[in-house]
Every structure is written in structure tokens, then in C-alpha cells.
Design a protein around this motif. Structure first.
Motif, PDB file in Angstrom:
ATOM      1  N   LEU A   1       0.859  -1.198   0.000  1.00 22.31           N
ATOM      2  CA  LEU A   1       0.000   0.000   0.000  1.00 22.31           C
ATOM      3  C   LEU A   1       0.888   1.239   0.000  1.00 22.31           C
ATOM      4  O   LEU A   1       1.868   1.308   0.742  1.00 22.31           O
ATOM      5  CB  LEU A   1      -0.926  -0.005   1.235  1.00 22.31           C
ATOM      6  CG  LEU A   1      -1.962  -1.145   1.290  1.00 22.31           C
ATOM      7  CD1 LEU A   1      -2.604  -1.239   2.671  1.00 22.31           C
ATOM      8  CD2 LEU A   1      -3.033  -0.944   0.218  1.00 22.31           C
ATOM      9  N   PRO A   2       0.545   2.233  -0.841  1.00 26.28           N
ATOM     10  CA  PRO A   2       1.475   3.354  -1.053  1.00 26.28           C
ATOM     11  C   PRO A   2       1.848   4.126   0.216  1.00 26.28           C
ATOM     12  O   PRO A   2       2.956   4.622   0.324  1.00 26.28           O
ATOM     13  CB  PRO A   2       0.712   4.261  -2.029  1.00 26.28           C
ATOM     14  CG  PRO A   2      -0.291   3.386  -2.683  1.00 26.28           C
ATOM     15  CD  PRO A   2      -0.640   2.313  -1.706  1.00 26.28           C
ATOM     16  N   SER A   3       0.944   4.236   1.190  1.00 26.10           N
ATOM     17  CA  SER A   3       1.268   5.016   2.394  1.00 26.10           C
ATOM     18  C   SER A   3       2.213   4.284   3.339  1.00 26.10           C
ATOM     19  O   SER A   3       2.799   4.911   4.219  1.00 26.10           O
ATOM     20  CB  SER A   3      -0.011   5.337   3.179  1.00 26.10           C
ATOM     21  OG  SER A   3      -0.954   5.974   2.371  1.00 26.10           O
ATOM     22  N   VAL A   4       2.320   2.985   3.193  1.00 22.72           N
ATOM     23  CA  VAL A   4       3.087   2.206   4.178  1.00 22.72           C
ATOM     24  C   VAL A   4       4.581   2.375   3.938  1.00 22.72           C
ATOM     25  O   VAL A   4       5.085   2.102   2.848  1.00 22.72           O
ATOM     26  CB  VAL A   4       2.688   0.712   4.123  1.00 22.72           C
ATOM     27  CG1 VAL A   4       3.580  -0.113   5.043  1.00 22.72           C
ATOM     28  CG2 VAL A   4       1.222   0.546   4.503  1.00 22.72           C
ATOM     29  N   LYS A   5       5.258   2.850   4.977  1.00 24.35           N
ATOM     30  CA  LYS A   5       6.691   3.120   4.844  1.00 24.35           C
ATOM     31  C   LYS A   5       7.530   2.482   5.941  1.00 24.35           C
ATOM     32  O   LYS A   5       8.763   2.666   5.963  1.00 24.35           O
ATOM     33  CB  LYS A   5       6.951   4.639   4.851  1.00 24.35           C
ATOM     34  CG  LYS A   5       6.356   5.374   3.647  1.00 24.35           C
ATOM     35  CD  LYS A   5       6.935   4.889   2.324  1.00 24.35           C
ATOM     36  CE  LYS A   5       6.175   5.451   1.122  1.00 24.35           C
ATOM     37  NZ  LYS A   5       6.276   4.560  -0.053  1.00 24.35           N
ATOM     38  N   SER A   6       6.904   1.754   6.853  1.00 31.41           N
ATOM     39  CA  SER A   6       7.664   1.069   7.900  1.00 31.41           C
ATOM     40  C   SER A   6       6.802  -0.010   8.526  1.00 31.41           C
ATOM     41  O   SER A   6       5.562   0.031   8.442  1.00 31.41           O
ATOM     42  CB  SER A   6       8.113   2.059   8.982  1.00 31.41           C
ATOM     43  OG  SER A   6       8.968   1.432   9.925  1.00 31.41           O
ATOM     44  N   ILE A   7       7.461  -0.989   9.134  1.00 31.98           N
ATOM     45  CA  ILE A   7       6.774  -1.991   9.957  1.00 31.98           C
ATOM     46  C   ILE A   7       7.489  -2.056  11.301  1.00 31.98           C
ATOM     47  O   ILE A   7       8.709  -2.233  11.356  1.00 31.98           O
ATOM     48  CB  ILE A   7       6.783  -3.392   9.301  1.00 31.98           C
ATOM     49  CG1 ILE A   7       6.235  -3.336   7.876  1.00 31.98           C
ATOM     50  CG2 ILE A   7       5.987  -4.375  10.143  1.00 31.98           C
ATOM     51  CD1 ILE A   7       6.348  -4.669   7.116  1.00 31.98           C
ATOM     52  N   LYS A   8       6.729  -1.888  12.334  1.00 36.35           N
ATOM     53  CA  LYS A   8       7.236  -2.027  13.711  1.00 36.35           C
ATOM     54  C   LYS A   8       7.033  -3.479  14.090  1.00 36.35           C
ATOM     55  O   LYS A   8       5.906  -3.918  14.299  1.00 36.35           O
ATOM     56  CB  LYS A   8       6.452  -1.087  14.621  1.00 36.35           C
ATOM     57  CG  LYS A   8       6.807  -1.115  16.095  1.00 36.35           C
ATOM     58  CD  LYS A   8       5.903  -0.114  16.839  1.00 36.35           C
ATOM     59  CE  LYS A   8       6.258   0.052  18.303  1.00 36.35           C
ATOM     60  NZ  LYS A   8       6.080  -1.162  19.098  1.00 36.35           N
ATOM     61  N   ILE A   9       8.126  -4.216  14.156  1.00 41.50           N
ATOM     62  CA  ILE A   9       8.004  -5.663  14.370  1.00 41.50           C
ATOM     63  C   ILE A   9       8.211  -6.027  15.840  1.00 41.50           C
ATOM     64  O   ILE A   9       8.844  -5.293  16.596  1.00 41.50           O
ATOM     65  CB  ILE A   9       9.004  -6.446  13.483  1.00 41.50           C
ATOM     66  CG1 ILE A   9      10.459  -6.110  13.871  1.00 41.50           C
ATOM     67  CG2 ILE A   9       8.749  -6.203  12.007  1.00 41.50           C
ATOM     68  CD1 ILE A   9      11.479  -7.039  13.228  1.00 41.50           C
ATOM     69  N   PRO A  10       7.656  -7.176  16.245  1.00 37.46           N
ATOM     70  CA  PRO A  10       7.870  -7.648  17.621  1.00 37.46           C
ATOM     71  C   PRO A  10       9.344  -8.028  17.822  1.00 37.46           C
ATOM     72  O   PRO A  10      10.101  -8.131  16.849  1.00 37.46           O
ATOM     73  CB  PRO A  10       6.974  -8.886  17.724  1.00 37.46           C
ATOM     74  CG  PRO A  10       6.112  -8.896  16.509  1.00 37.46           C
ATOM     75  CD  PRO A  10       6.824  -8.106  15.463  1.00 37.46           C
TER      76      PRO A  10
END
Lengths: 295, 295
Positions: free
Chosen positions: A152-161
């Protein structure tokens, strides 16, 4: 913006509401320490326990006290409607990015979570960080779903466990996820005790509870890892082992860091919204001892 | 009031809000069927996805359409402050009792949950049913904690999770809990497929999803069990096995019963708050087949 140290302050409060002066001081301290971003209304900021009006007030106070440090705001809620309203409030307040967790009451399906992120992203003019925290949301992302959402275009990071503390296993985990997501989406580690390992094996950000109260300590670990000095990062993290032990013993970071803040006098007591309580009795004595050790 | 069949209606809604006419019809149907109580704003009523204002509207519609059947209202929320506000709204609306689940985001301790119930009970003039639903609240009650909370003067019932379908094990479970709680606190079964067994082994109430849409069927099971006709209760329940199979396959009762209500035309489509969705595609075809079978 979703790189380096993102420091997550507490939202000090009692049953009457937010302690605005204390929150403003916490944010100003992070700005003065030059963290890379300030993550307000995260789990550490008790976002799910605040009303829409209270969240808007937190956003305004954060913007007023963050100087030129980017502010990232949690916009999670159970219903998509509410998230859309919170996203609008956050954007109006002028945040640089938002953080969204698939909070659940009814167990969610993968398609429902994808639809939720898609709808929210369509309303956003700022970038979004996917907040993967199964311990509080009770939703477990598959790698495949992370891959879909990260397109998805807005997604720029993932905060992972937290990753494994064993570097080989941690590196393999990051590699596997990295292969499924676009190159411009950063991976950020959460779970303070795993942060040094996570940064050392390629996480580009640390979404940090520690950093919300002890920005200098968290910055030292972050800068060492960013400079390739993996051993220093690990050594600085291991100096905090007494704190990590408290996290393990008392069900995570929130109650521990809120108790530390109360002990240090950074926040008034009580500081958490009921039914949550900071540590009392023998547990509090242990926290006091650790605070002395860390001084 | 916390005995017999307590029927839990859906709260039909779309992204614009509650479909008031449809909700009013569902409630009026339950009153006409003479269920023993109507449980609005339960998990089936999507309480956690509604604003305070929407919940107040649901309460008013329920009171207007329930006739002389007692109305029980869910007042659960993450923060104690919010529960106190919702309890006040429910009491002002005139409900006969309230239902409270220890909904969690941060994992709660036993002492925090006890404190939460104690504070809320001190504000109540109506009796309370403890809502034990670990699948949605992510809080697991110990028997000891049930015993402590059941001593609070307002507590008059416990809505327990499904018992074993094996009558011996189910009876042992009820006996064990019964020994720890005051005699005037009723035990009510939830999880429709376990209801006949639960009623047969001594549960005094059935908190029923089925009853919210098919009150006559749920009443027939309840009255058979109450009259000591255990075999008829089991037989009537087993006739609904195709429905229970859908519950098992599609993650519980809510999406199934909402899809059934859409198929029957009792509610418009969509009927659940996003991100929740009713069943689509092949799953919906299966629901349609079961609806035909049950007619």
C-alpha cells in the motif's frame, strides 16, 4: 523519518485526565536529546485508554513541544470509522507520520486486517508505520500479509515484535521479511531488550520505550549500531539487563517504565489509567533498586 | 433476572451508524417471544465498536421496544473511567442489570481486574453479571478470582465460557465454581453449542446468541432443560448442529449469526462495523444452505 531512534513517551494521567505539564516535559526532553522521532500515543502512551478529545490534546502538546523533531502518532482503534477520525485529527495536528495496529476485540481475519489498512491508507496524506504487536492486539501477522500491506502506497515502515536474541536467527527473520516488502519500507524493532540485536542485524529503526524516558541511553545504543559498532551496542544494552529483567518479571515494559518514571519523579503517582496500575510493594522496591543501580 | 434465556440481539449497522429500525424490530421480536431477558450491547451487539452516544441510543431503543422484559446492557470498555460513564448511561436509561467484561489491551493482572469490578460495583444501583469471555477479552479468570469478585454485593451472575460437551466434565466444572461463589449468584452458560449441556448440569441461565435471532428455538431448549427433560434439550440442540458447525468453521458465532440475519433479510447488508465483515463467497453459500435446512 521511520529510521533511527523513535522514542515513545508515557502519557502521564490519573482518573481526572492527562497531566499535561508532565507530558509536555517528557516530549521537550526527547526533543532536546535529538531523538530521530517522537512516537506519541503508542502502547506506552496508553492510546487505547484515551478518548478522542484526550488524544487530540496529546497531539497538540506533542507538536508544541517537539521542536523540529518529527512526531509520529498512534491512531489505532477497534473500528475503522474511529481510526479514520483519529487519522484526520492527527493530520490536522501536523504529525509527520502515523502508527496503526490492528487492535481487536473479535478475532480478525487476514482479509479484514488488509481491508482496514487499505481504507485507512486511502485517507492519509502522511506515511504510515504498520504496528505489529500481537501481545496487545491479539492479531498475528503472517509474513504474506505483511507483504500485501507493505505494498500500500502510504506504508513506509513496519514495527516488528522482538527478534530472537540469537543473532543468526534474528538476521534470518529480518531477511525473510525484507524479501517480501518494498525496499523503501523500513523495518523497526520493538521490545527494548531485543533492540541492539535487531539494529545490528539490519533493522533501520528502534521503536523504543526506553528512549521515551532515557533518550541518551537509547541514542547511544542506536548510534553505535548505526555506525557498525555492534559490540558497543550489545554492551550498552547489557548494562540495562536489570531493567530487562523487570520487563520479563512484570509482564512487559509499560508498568515497569511507568513505575521508574514515578520513582524518578518525572511523573506523579498514579500515572496509568485504571484498571492499569504501576508496581507496588515488593515489586516497587525492586524497581527502586534498579533505578539506583542505573544512576 | 439472571436466569432462564437471556437473548442477545445484533446491533445492525453500517459505516454511517446504527440501523435503528432494524434493531428495534429485533428487540420487539424478543419481547413478543417472551424471553426471560434481553442482553443488548453484548459481544453480539458489537458494543466495543460503538461510541458512547451510539450505545446510549441502543439503550433507549431497547427500553422502548422490550415491553416488560428486563433489559441487561453490556458496559465493558478498556478504561475504568469509561465503564463508569457507560454504567451511568445504562442506569439512567433504566436497564435492569449490567454485564461487564474485563476487556484488555495491556494484559491485566488479577488485582487490576478485581479493582476494576470493585470500583464499578460501588457506582451501581442495579445487579451486575461478570462476563468471562477469554476469547475476546484475552483475560483468563482463575476460579479463585471468580470467588473474590462474586463476593462484591452487586454481583449476581457469572456468564461463563462454554463447558465441555461431556456431561460429567461439565458438571464437575459447574460444581467447582459453585463452591466458590455465594448461593445467590447464578451461573449462566455462553457458547450456544454448549448451552443444552450447560443448562442440564445446573447452569441457571443461557446467555444466548442464537436466542437473539431465533428466540423460539432457544426458548424450547431452555424450557426443556429447566423442566428436567435433559434429552429433549439435547435433541433440540443437536438439530442445530449445522449451525454449530458454521460457528466452529468461521471463528465463532458473531459473523455467522450476522450473515444468517442478512440472508433472512432481518438486517441490511453490511450489518457489522468495519473492519468486521460478514461471510462472503463460498462461506456465504454454506450459510444460505444451512438457513434453508433450518427452515
Amino acid at each position: 523519518m521511520f529510521t533511527g531512534l523513535s522514542a515513545f513517551p508515557l502519557t502521564p494521567m490519573n482518573e481526572q485526565g492527562i497531566r499535561e505539564d508532565e507530558f509536555a516535559c517528557l516530549v521537550a526532553r526527547l526533543a532536546a536529546a535529538r531523538v530521530d522521532s517522537i512516537g506519541v500515543l503508542g502502547s506506552t502512551g496508553s492510546y487505547m485508554y484515551l478518548s478522542r478529545e484526550e488524544r487530540a490534546r496529546v497531539l497538540r502538546l506533542a507538536m508544541e513541544n517537539a521542536g523540529d523533531v518529527p512526531v509520529i502518532a498512534g491512531i489505532g482503534a477497534l473500528s475503522t470509522r474511529e481510526v479514520l477520525a483519529l487519522a484526520e485529527d492527527a493530520q490536522k495536528a501536523g504529525v509527520a507520520g502515523v502508527l496503526l495496529a490492528p487492535v481487536s476485540y473479535q478475532k480478525l481475519t487476514d482479509d479484514e486486517v488488509f481491508g482496514h489498512f487499505k481504507t485507512v491508507c486511502e485517507s492519509l496524506q502522511v506515511p504510515l508505520c504498520v504496528y505489529d504487536n500481537p501481545g496487545t492486539t491479539h492479531f498475528a501477522f503472517s509474513d504474506e500479509l505483511h507483504g500485501r500491506i507493505a505494498q500500500l502506497p502510504s506504508v513506509k515502515s513496519i514495527k516488528i515484535p522482538p527478534v530472537s536474541l540469537e543473532p543468526g536467527a534474528a538476521e534470518a527473520r529480518i531477511q525473510r521479511l525484507r524479501e517480501l516488502i518494498p525496499a523503501d519500507v523500513t523495518l523497526g524493532i520493538s521490545g527494548d531488550p531485543a533492540a541492539a540485536v535487531g539494529l545490528n542485524v539490519g533493522c533501520q529503526a528502534w521503536y523504543s520505550v526506553l528512549g521515551g524516558l532515557f533518550p541518551e541511553r537509547a541514542l547511544a545504543i542506536t548510534r553505535a549500531a548505526q555506525g557498525g559498532d555492534t559490540q558497543t551496542a550489545l554492551r550498552l544494552s547489557s548494562q540495562l539487563e536489570p531493567l530487562w529483567a523487570l520487563y520479563r518479571e512484570y509482564g512487559g515494559s509499560l508498568r515497569v517504565i511507568a513505575t521508574v518514571a514515578e520513582v524518578l519523579g518525572d511523573v506523579s503517582r498514579p500515572s496509568l489509567p485504571q484498571p492499569l496500575t504501576t508496581l507496588q510493594g515488593d515489586a516497587r522496591k525492586k524497581v527502586e533498586q534498579v533505578v539506583e543501580q542505573l544512576k
